[in-house]
Scaffold this motif. Structure first.
Motif, PDB file in Angstrom:
ATOM      1  N   ARG A  47       6.544  31.181 -15.219  1.00 15.15           N
ATOM      2  CA  ARG A  47       5.492  32.300 -14.937  1.00 15.15           C
ATOM      3  C   ARG A  47       5.513  33.069 -13.773  1.00 15.15           C
ATOM      4  O   ARG A  47       4.893  33.836 -13.562  1.00 15.15           O
ATOM      5  N   THR A  48       6.710  32.702 -13.057  1.00 14.83           N
ATOM      6  CA  THR A  48       6.711  33.272 -11.527  1.00 14.83           C
ATOM      7  C   THR A  48       7.578  34.754 -11.800  1.00 14.83           C
ATOM      8  O   THR A  48       7.404  35.637 -10.662  1.00 14.83           O
ATOM      9  N   GLY A  49       7.926  35.008 -12.883  1.00 11.24           N
ATOM     10  CA  GLY A  49       8.711  36.284 -13.042  1.00 11.24           C
ATOM     11  C   GLY A  49       7.836  37.155 -14.169  1.00 11.24           C
ATOM     12  O   GLY A  49       8.506  38.187 -14.496  1.00 11.24           O
ATOM     13  N   ASP A  50       6.782  36.819 -14.277  1.00  9.21           N
ATOM     14  CA  ASP A  50       5.854  37.623 -15.098  1.00  9.21           C
ATOM     15  C   ASP A  50       5.570  38.947 -14.839  1.00  9.21           C
ATOM     16  O   ASP A  50       5.495  40.082 -15.428  1.00  9.21           O
ATOM     17  N   LYS A  51       5.808  39.405 -13.428  1.00  7.19           N
ATOM     18  CA  LYS A  51       5.688  40.606 -12.880  1.00  7.19           C
ATOM     19  C   LYS A  51       6.864  41.354 -12.453  1.00  7.19           C
ATOM     20  O   LYS A  51       6.912  42.330 -11.820  1.00  7.19           O
ATOM     21  N   GLY A  52       7.623  40.988 -13.127  1.00  4.89           N
ATOM     22  CA  GLY A  52       9.198  41.635 -12.964  1.00  4.89           C
ATOM     23  C   GLY A  52       9.963  41.400 -12.084  1.00  4.89           C
ATOM     24  O   GLY A  52      10.799  42.388 -11.568  1.00  4.89           O
ATOM     25  N   THR A  53       9.876  40.289 -11.233  1.00  2.00           N
ATOM     26  CA  THR A  53      10.531  39.936 -10.032  1.00  2.00           C
ATOM     27  C   THR A  53      11.219  38.574 -10.251  1.00  2.00           C
ATOM     28  O   THR A  53      10.671  37.784 -11.164  1.00  2.00           O
ATOM     29  N   SER A  54      12.553  38.171  -9.602  1.00  2.00           N
ATOM     30  CA  SER A  54      12.904  36.878  -9.791  1.00  2.00           C
ATOM     31  C   SER A  54      13.344  36.541  -8.255  1.00  2.00           C
ATOM     32  O   SER A  54      13.608  37.155  -7.359  1.00  2.00           O
ATOM     33  N   SER A  55      13.737  35.243  -8.144  1.00  2.00           N
ATOM     34  CA  SER A  55      14.243  34.657  -6.754  1.00  2.00           C
ATOM     35  C   SER A  55      15.452  34.421  -6.547  1.00  2.00           C
ATOM     36  O   SER A  55      16.192  33.827  -7.513  1.00  2.00           O
ATOM     37  N   LEU A  56      16.094  34.764  -5.609  1.00  2.00           N
ATOM     38  CA  LEU A  56      17.376  34.290  -5.278  1.00  2.00           C
ATOM     39  C   LEU A  56      17.576  33.023  -4.806  1.00  2.00           C
ATOM     40  O   LEU A  56      16.344  32.428  -4.623  1.00  2.00           O
ATOM     41  N   PHE A  57      18.715  32.355  -4.520  1.00  2.00           N
ATOM     42  CA  PHE A  57      18.574  30.984  -3.994  1.00  2.00           C
ATOM     43  C   PHE A  57      18.196  30.803  -2.849  1.00  2.00           C
ATOM     44  O   PHE A  57      17.640  29.744  -2.244  1.00  2.00           O
ATOM     45  N   THR A  58      18.143  32.077  -1.809  1.00  2.00           N
ATOM     46  CA  THR A  58      17.653  32.092  -0.421  1.00  2.00           C
ATOM     47  C   THR A  58      16.062  32.102  -0.422  1.00  2.00           C
ATOM     48  O   THR A  58      15.513  32.085   0.565  1.00  2.00           O
ATOM     49  N   GLY A  59      15.493  32.108  -1.744  1.00  2.00           N
ATOM     50  CA  GLY A  59      13.967  32.302  -1.726  1.00  2.00           C
ATOM     51  C   GLY A  59      13.452  33.867  -1.666  1.00  2.00           C
ATOM     52  O   GLY A  59      12.182  33.914  -2.025  1.00  2.00           O
ATOM     53  N   GLU A  60      14.416  34.803  -1.484  1.00  2.00           N
ATOM     54  CA  GLU A  60      14.029  36.241  -1.692  1.00  2.00           C
ATOM     55  C   GLU A  60      13.735  36.479  -2.894  1.00  2.00           C
ATOM     56  O   GLU A  60      14.423  36.049  -3.780  1.00  2.00           O
ATOM     57  N   ARG A  61      12.414  37.247  -3.181  1.00  2.00           N
ATOM     58  CA  ARG A  61      12.442  37.629  -4.308  1.00  2.00           C
ATOM     59  C   ARG A  61      12.697  39.252  -4.389  1.00  2.00           C
ATOM     60  O   ARG A  61      12.560  39.857  -3.417  1.00  2.00           O
ATOM     61  N   ARG A  62      13.303  39.752  -5.597  1.00  2.00           N
ATOM     62  CA  ARG A  62      13.618  40.878  -5.879  1.00  2.00           C
ATOM     63  C   ARG A  62      13.354  41.249  -7.238  1.00  2.00           C
ATOM     64  O   ARG A  62      13.237  40.772  -8.397  1.00  2.00           O
ATOM     65  N   ALA A  63      13.393  42.833  -7.606  1.00  2.00           N
ATOM     66  CA  ALA A  63      13.034  43.246  -8.805  1.00  2.00           C
ATOM     67  C   ALA A  63      14.022  42.924  -9.936  1.00  2.00           C
ATOM     68  O   ALA A  63      15.352  42.773  -9.499  1.00  2.00           O
ATOM     69  N   LYS A  64      13.800  42.562 -11.014  1.00  2.00           N
ATOM     70  CA  LYS A  64      14.621  41.845 -12.242  1.00  2.00           C
ATOM     71  C   LYS A  64      15.690  42.869 -12.479  1.00  2.00           C
ATOM     72  O   LYS A  64      16.888  42.677 -13.037  1.00  2.00           O
ATOM     73  N   ASP A  65      15.610  44.253 -12.130  1.00  2.00           N
ATOM     74  CA  ASP A  65      16.767  45.316 -12.333  1.00  2.00           C
ATOM     75  C   ASP A  65      17.544  45.577 -11.049  1.00  2.00           C
ATOM     76  O   ASP A  65      18.368  46.548 -11.102  1.00  2.00           O
ATOM     77  N   ASP A  66      17.410  44.590 -10.093  1.00  2.00           N
ATOM     78  CA  ASP A  66      18.387  44.546  -9.054  1.00  2.00           C
ATOM     79  C   ASP A  66      19.795  44.386  -9.344  1.00  2.00           C
ATOM     80  O   ASP A  66      19.987  43.577 -10.259  1.00  2.00           O
ATOM     81  N   ALA A  67      20.763  44.867  -8.573  1.00  2.00           N
ATOM     82  CA  ALA A  67      22.029  44.558  -8.807  1.00  2.00           C
ATOM     83  C   ALA A  67      22.542  43.191  -8.707  1.00  2.00           C
ATOM     84  O   ALA A  67      23.417  42.947  -9.624  1.00  2.00           O
ATOM     85  N   VAL A  68      21.771  42.532  -7.979  1.00  2.00           N
ATOM     86  CA  VAL A  68      22.267  40.883  -8.084  1.00  2.00           C
ATOM     87  C   VAL A  68      21.972  40.322  -9.444  1.00  2.00           C
ATOM     88  O   VAL A  68      22.733  39.691  -9.968  1.00  2.00           O
ATOM     89  N   PHE A  69      20.744  40.702 -10.043  1.00  2.00           N
ATOM     90  CA  PHE A  69      20.328  40.082 -11.394  1.00  2.00           C
ATOM     91  C   PHE A  69      21.365  40.529 -12.519  1.00  2.00           C
ATOM     92  O   PHE A  69      21.540  40.116 -13.537  1.00  2.00           O
ATOM     93  N   ASP A  70      21.669  42.021 -12.424  1.00  2.00           N
ATOM     94  CA  ASP A  70      22.554  42.683 -13.324  1.00  2.00           C
ATOM     95  C   ASP A  70      23.877  41.830 -13.202  1.00  2.00           C
ATOM     96  O   ASP A  70      24.595  41.439 -14.394  1.00  2.00           O
ATOM     97  N   ALA A  71      24.502  41.445 -12.373  1.00  2.00           N
ATOM     98  CA  ALA A  71      25.735  40.650 -12.021  1.00  2.00           C
ATOM     99  C   ALA A  71      25.562  39.327 -12.664  1.00  2.00           C
ATOM    100  O   ALA A  71      26.194  38.783 -13.318  1.00  2.00           O
ATOM    101  N   LEU A  72      24.556  38.626 -12.361  1.00  2.00           N
ATOM    102  CA  LEU A  72      23.908  37.374 -12.741  1.00  2.00           C
ATOM    103  C   LEU A  72      23.932  37.575 -14.398  1.00  2.00           C
ATOM    104  O   LEU A  72      24.503  36.270 -14.924  1.00  2.00           O
ATOM    105  N   GLY A  73      23.331  38.258 -14.964  1.00  2.00           N
ATOM    106  CA  GLY A  73      23.171  38.576 -16.203  1.00  2.00           C
ATOM    107  C   GLY A  73      24.570  38.703 -16.980  1.00  2.00           C
ATOM    108  O   GLY A  73      24.842  38.027 -18.021  1.00  2.00           O
ATOM    109  N   ASN A  74      25.405  39.273 -16.252  1.00  2.00           N
ATOM    110  CA  ASN A  74      26.877  39.725 -16.833  1.00  2.00           C
ATOM    111  C   ASN A  74      27.594  38.258 -16.987  1.00  2.00           C
ATOM    112  O   ASN A  74      28.299  38.059 -17.989  1.00  2.00           O
ATOM    113  N   THR A  75      27.732  37.501 -15.812  1.00  2.00           N
ATOM    114  CA  THR A  75      28.288  36.328 -15.825  1.00  2.00           C
ATOM    115  C   THR A  75      27.829  35.324 -16.799  1.00  2.00           C
ATOM    116  O   THR A  75      28.490  34.451 -17.575  1.00  2.00           O
TER     117      THR A  75
END
Length: 238
Positions: A47-75
């Protein structure tokens, strides 16, 4: 850390796990009964991503349309397509390719961990070290050896080869195109990921192309080649 990375290993239903067997990082696959199991009370949803953000391994939260999550989704999508290719390869003359594809799936998890831990992260040097990808280039070198091995004896075509060659081969061609997309999505992150990550994903698409051709050959399925299509003649053709 994104669910696709942190939940891929360690559950009772896990079908494979990564095991380092030597100092150069060679990968073997554990059988399901060898994998440590955890209580079934671990929940998939947080439920932590219900507001459109997700966490990196570092603990930093970013929007789910961030370039990091685009790359993660592709892999992640690439690994899923490799899983489908493996299913099509079962009990066929080309099933010796399966262990290599499973190894690549494990390496894609490592790629994801590297992507989810930006190199410029402050005060997280231990996590950056933990997620370092292929520092001596072993896995990229291994892909090149596999490419050379599978290329031996392949039919030579003077025209472009169309994605074809049966279910397994065609699925590997789809995986190849997803791999190219994954590579493109890593370019905006090139200062935040290890250079070996980019090298590996680039080489992986070459491997998947050759693997698709090899599978078609082993299974005795003809590949289709490009033939220029003739349209209606116009005044400009004369």
């Amino acid at each position: 850390l994104a669910p696709a990375i942190c939940r891929s290993f360690g559950t009772k239903s896990t079908a494979m796990a990564l095991r380092r067997s030597d100092s150069r990082g060679k990968i073997t696959i554990k059988a399901p009964e060898e994998v440590k199991s955890y209580p079934a009370t671990i929940k998939v949803y947080t439920r932590t991503g219900d507001k459109g953000t997700s966490s990196l391994f570092t603990g930093e939260r970013r929007a789910k349309d961030d370039a990091v999550f685009d790359a993660l989704g592709n892999t992640d999508e690439l690994s899923s397509m490799l899983g489908l290719a493996i299913a099509y390869l079962q009990a066929t003359p080309a099933d010796s390719l399966i262990p290599r594809l499973e190894s690549i799936q494990c390496l894609l998890q490592d790629v994801g961990s590297n992507v989810a831990t930006p190199l410029n992260t402050e005060k997280q040097t231990s996590k950056v070290r933990r997620t370092r990808f292929d520092p001596d280039g072993y896995h990229c070198e291994q892909l090149e050896l596999w490419i050379d091995e599978l290329s031996e004896g392949l039919p030579v075509h003077r025209s472009f080869i169309l994605p074809s060659g049966g279910l397994a081969a065609s699925t590997l061609h789809v995986a190849r195109t997803i791999c190219r997309r994954a590579e493109r999505s890593l370019i905006p992150l090139k200062d935040d990921v290890d250079k070996e990550t980019l090298m590996f994903v680039n080489r992986l698409s070459d491997f998947l192309f050759v693997a698709a051709r090899w599978v078609a050959m082993k299974q005795g399925v003809s590949e289709r080649i490009y033939v220029r299509q003739q349209g209606r003649s116009t005044e400009f053709d004369t």
